[in-house]
Write an enzyme that holds these catalytic residues in place. Structure first.
Site, PDB file in Angstrom:
ATOM      1  N   LYS A  77     131.614 -45.525  83.738  1.00  0.00           N
ATOM      2  CA  LYS A  77     130.374 -45.508  82.958  1.00  0.00           C
ATOM      3  C   LYS A  77     130.441 -44.364  81.951  1.00  0.00           C
ATOM      4  CE  LYS A  77     125.338 -45.587  83.758  1.00  0.00           C
ATOM      5  NZ  LYS A  77     124.296 -45.560  84.799  1.00  0.00           N
ATOM      6  N   SER A 152     121.070 -49.247  84.637  1.00  0.00           N
ATOM      7  CA  SER A 152     121.694 -48.858  83.384  1.00  0.00           C
ATOM      8  C   SER A 152     123.217 -49.056  83.377  1.00  0.00           C
ATOM      9  CB  SER A 152     121.381 -47.396  83.081  1.00  0.00           C
ATOM     10  OG  SER A 152     121.886 -46.555  84.094  1.00  0.00           O
ATOM     11  N   SER A 176     120.474 -48.092  89.195  1.00  0.00           N
ATOM     12  CA  SER A 176     121.393 -48.442  88.108  1.00  0.00           C
ATOM     13  C   SER A 176     122.772 -48.925  88.513  1.00  0.00           C
ATOM     14  CB  SER A 176     121.555 -47.257  87.163  1.00  0.00           C
ATOM     15  OG  SER A 176     120.485 -47.264  86.273  1.00  0.00           O
TER      16      SER A 176
HETATM   17  N1  GLN Z   1     115.806 -48.520  85.822  1.00  0.00           N
HETATM   18  C1  GLN Z   1     115.615 -47.185  86.267  1.00  0.00           C
HETATM   19  C2  GLN Z   1     115.160 -46.303  85.129  1.00  0.00           C
HETATM   20  O1  GLN Z   1     115.102 -46.779  84.030  1.00  0.00           O
HETATM   21  C3  GLN Z   1     116.838 -46.655  86.942  1.00  0.00           C
HETATM   22  C4  GLN Z   1     117.834 -46.045  86.039  1.00  0.00           C
HETATM   23  C5  GLN Z   1     119.015 -45.435  86.759  1.00  0.00           C
HETATM   24  O2  GLN Z   1     119.197 -45.628  87.967  1.00  0.00           O
HETATM   25  N2  GLN Z   1     119.792 -44.667  86.031  1.00  0.00           N
HETATM   26  O3  GLN Z   1     114.865 -45.153  85.311  1.00  0.00           O
END
Ligand code: GLN
Length: 479
Positions: A77, A152, A176
């Site tokens: 990532k 994400s 994410s």
């Molecule tokens: N969807 C969640 C957010 O927008 C989780 C994001 C993540 O785990 N980095 O905060």
């Protein structure tokens, strides 16, 4: 040879038995990434990957034993530092940033023989659940171009599903790793908080962030965890607790194991169109000698508001370092120091990142600190107490990963609250610091995968990985 559908375990066997070379593997994945370019899952293939592969092959010629991940290409990532390589967090702000050191997980992978092949698309600074917040365009779902890959770590999950590398790494602050894994039909693990070092991960919300693997199988998850887990003096939040062999419980059956189903979650599942799928799974568990038990997490529904107070608060503070001076681009029209900060941040941060920073600063400001931030922290602790009690009565907890299949691109991007609501099932494991694995277990109405989460006790990844492996291999309704 075709590698896209092989698991990491199978590819390790091929390379260790010298049936394939590192150069062949890297070349294969590079051409496959090219083939699936339109998915936009991969932001960059590192141009030294083939050279490193050649070195690996030379090494193999003169050494009879090879490290476990010898020649294994991995995509990471775009928020994990790989020395001398670009890292952008899918943000215009960091477009030209080059990581000056290796994240501990990267160093461990390299030491185990892996080749870091490239970096994957993500929501900017890991904020989002669809990869639509990437400054470099959405990553499409591996199985359906009209749908999101989730977020994400959407690029990583899509890349694992399409076989663009042997496995990928993601990060998980509120789901994410698990949500995109669910949307693309692969396996994603968020380890216990403190299990894997975050040194070299660009911080989003430091009390919740974890790095974890996205793989095709639960067995592969165990193999990657054996490499990346463990205490790290460079990350003070990393735990000193012993690291087991994560493959140790693979092959165990589920007879006698107690599966906790929180009543609060059962009520939520009943509102989805997939209740029958869970019932089918529960019946199967029963038939295999597993014991189903209703447990209680009375404040479960507070998870969402608690997360969306704490995560932005921590993000607002973590992102303070991106100021147009140290790492990032600078707006050239700025004249004074104040202008450098405000013009650069205004110009180069995306909309969602700015929304989170404003939200975070609001809940931290005097007058609101007690009302929002402290209250959220109190409820976070309460949730932890409640789940610890629940886990006294069961070995693992089951819940969906998401409400349903991957949603359409554009379906939620103009409505932040509906996007946040998507995280209903994933943020709980982050708030309570528990390990949680998502596996594909069934299909939804459009024929796309549905994910099941298995949560375990703190530092008991072994059990949830083995249960995931059991379901993957034996549960026939799997996606
Ligand atoms: N969807 C969640 C957010 O927008 C989780 C994001 C993540 O785990 N980095 O905060």
């Amino acid at each position: 040879m075709e590698f896209a559908n092989l698991s990491l375990t199978e590819i390790i066997e091929l390379i260790q038995n010298r049936k394939v070379t590192a150069t062949e593997l890297v070349s294969y994945y590079i051409s496959r990434i090219q083939k699936f370019k339109a998915k936009n899952a991969v932001l960059e293939v590192f141009d030294d990957a083939l050279l490193i592969a050649k070195e690996k092959d030379d090494f193999a010629k003169s050494n009879s034993t090879l490290p476990l991940l010898h020649g294994i290409p991995v995509l990471i990532k775009d928020n994990i530092s790989y020395k001398g390589h670009r890292l952008t967090c899918a943000s215009k702000f960091l477009e030209n940033y080059v990581a000056p050191y290796n994240a501990t997980v990267i160093q461990k992978l390299i030491d185990a023989g892996a080749i870091i092949l490239g970096r994957t698309n993500m929501d900017e600074f890991a904020m989002g659940g669809s990869t639509e917040n990437s400054a470099f365009g959405v990553a499409k779902n591996a199985l359906d171009d009209s749908r999101v890959s989730g977020g994400s770590s959407g690029g990583s999950a899509c890349a694992t599903a399409l076989g663009l590398a042997c496995f990928t790494l993601g990060s998980d602050t509120g789901g994410s790793i698990r949500q995109p894994s669910s949307f693309n039909g692969v396996v994603g693990l968020k380890p216990t908080y403190g299990r894997v070092s975050r040194y070299g991960l660009v911080a989003f919300a430091s009390s919740l962030d974890q790095i974890g693997p996205i793989t095709k199988t639960a067995e592969d998850t165990a193999i990657v965890m054996n490499i990346i887990a463990g205490n790290d003096e460079k990350d003070l939040t990393s735990s000193q607790i012993n690291v087991p062999d994560f493959t140790h419980k693979l092959g165990n059956n589920i007879s006698g194991l107690v599966f906790g189903i929180p009543t609060e979650i059962l009520n939520l599942i009943k509102k989805t169109k997939y209740f029958d799928k869970y019932q089918k799974l529960f019946n199967y568990i029963n038939s295999q000698g597993g014991i189903l038990k209703e447990v209680n997490i009375p404040h479960y529904e507070m998870s969402l508001p608690v997360y969306y107070v704490l995560a932005p608060a921590e993000a607002a503070s973590n992102l303070g370092r991106f100021d147009g001076i140290k790492y990032t681009k600078r707006d050239e029209s700025a004249y004074s120091i104040d202008e450098i900060y405000s013009f650069s941040r205004t110009k180069y941060f995306g909309e969602e990142v700015k929304r989170r920073i404003m939200l975070g600063n609001f809940v931290l400001s005097s007058g609101y600190y007690d009302a929002y931030y402290m209250k959220a922290k109190t409820i976070k602790n309460l949730l932890k107490t409640e789940v610890t009690k629940a886990l006294d009565e069961c070995d693992v907890i089951l819940m969906p990963t998401t409400f349903g299949e991957a949603f359409k691109i554009g379906e939620k991007s103009t409505d932040p609250v509906s996007m946040y609501a998507e995280d209903m099932f994933t943020i709980f494991a982050n708030l309570t610091e528990l390990p949680s694995i998502s596996i594909p277990f069934d299909k939804g109405v459009s024929g796309l995968p549905l994910g099941l989460q298995i949560l375990g006790r703190h530092f008991d990844e072994e059990t949830i990985i083995s249960v995931a492996d059991y379901f993957q291999k034996n549960y026939k309704e799997k996606a």
